[in-house]
Design an enzyme around this catalytic site. Sequence first.
Site, PDB file in Angstrom:
ATOM      1  N   LYS A 122      -8.317  10.021   1.268  1.00  0.00           N
ATOM      2  CA  LYS A 122      -7.007   9.708   1.842  1.00  0.00           C
ATOM      3  C   LYS A 122      -7.139   9.133   3.249  1.00  0.00           C
ATOM      4  O   LYS A 122      -6.506   8.126   3.588  1.00  0.00           O
ATOM      5  CB  LYS A 122      -6.125  10.953   1.876  1.00  0.00           C
ATOM      6  CG  LYS A 122      -4.773  10.700   2.532  1.00  0.00           C
ATOM      7  CD  LYS A 122      -4.078  11.992   2.904  1.00  0.00           C
ATOM      8  CE  LYS A 122      -2.961  11.747   3.895  1.00  0.00           C
ATOM      9  NZ  LYS A 122      -2.356  12.987   4.400  1.00  0.00           N
ATOM     10  N   ASP A 140      -0.638  10.618  -0.152  1.00  0.00           N
ATOM     11  CA  ASP A 140      -0.327  11.852   0.559  1.00  0.00           C
ATOM     12  C   ASP A 140       0.563  12.711  -0.328  1.00  0.00           C
ATOM     13  O   ASP A 140       0.784  12.411  -1.503  1.00  0.00           O
ATOM     14  CB  ASP A 140       0.328  11.549   1.909  1.00  0.00           C
ATOM     15  CG  ASP A 140       1.758  11.043   1.759  1.00  0.00           C
ATOM     16  OD1 ASP A 140       2.156  10.667   0.631  1.00  0.00           O
ATOM     17  OD2 ASP A 140       2.477  11.027   2.768  1.00  0.00           O
TER      18      ASP A 140
END
Length: 211
Positions: A122, A140
């Site tokens: 991420k 997310d």
Amino acid sequence: MRAAGEVREELLGMLEERYGERVRERWYSDPFHVLVACILSQRTREENTEKASRALLSVAPTPERLSSLPLPRIRRLIRGVGLAGQKARNLKRTARLLLERYGGRVPETREALMELPGVGPKTADVVLCYGLGKPAVPVDTHVNRISKRLGLVREGAGLEEVRETLQRLFPVEKWHLLNRGMVLFGREICLPRHPRCGQCPLRGCPSRVRK
């Protein structure tokens, strides 16, 4: 259940209409600053991340400056974040690696970014997208939640599967709209708890139908 293509087109249309202008504003920043903020943000509330990022980057805005700071001072500057000691070590090591391997620049590939201490998938995708202006779909909590509520991704999918599925379903030129728009939508309407389904413009949302 509606086909993924129908859901995709409705979602893109809504995101463009609702958030398009905000998304098209200058949306990428200094890649080193984005990298630092992302490392600090892990397991940390947004307001604490912002405070710690401002404190640290005001003193050490470059890899050179950060690598020269003593660890105790880095820890003091970022003391409001979770796992501050571990993050201080990762940040100092990352700054040194940027200097040793990349001449003080942030690498521009996902693989190279993920070799840096404290950088996972991420964080790498956020740096690519928001620090370097490159196509990526950072997943997310908002992107993950909304993708599954809309039935775009199977409920049990991990974050990498979510990312790969979204990148396959949506054209690359829409990836930034998709990510930034879903984050904003997740904060305003499609909340983790008590989503505001009555305000949701997506008529075909399966989760909304069940309510």
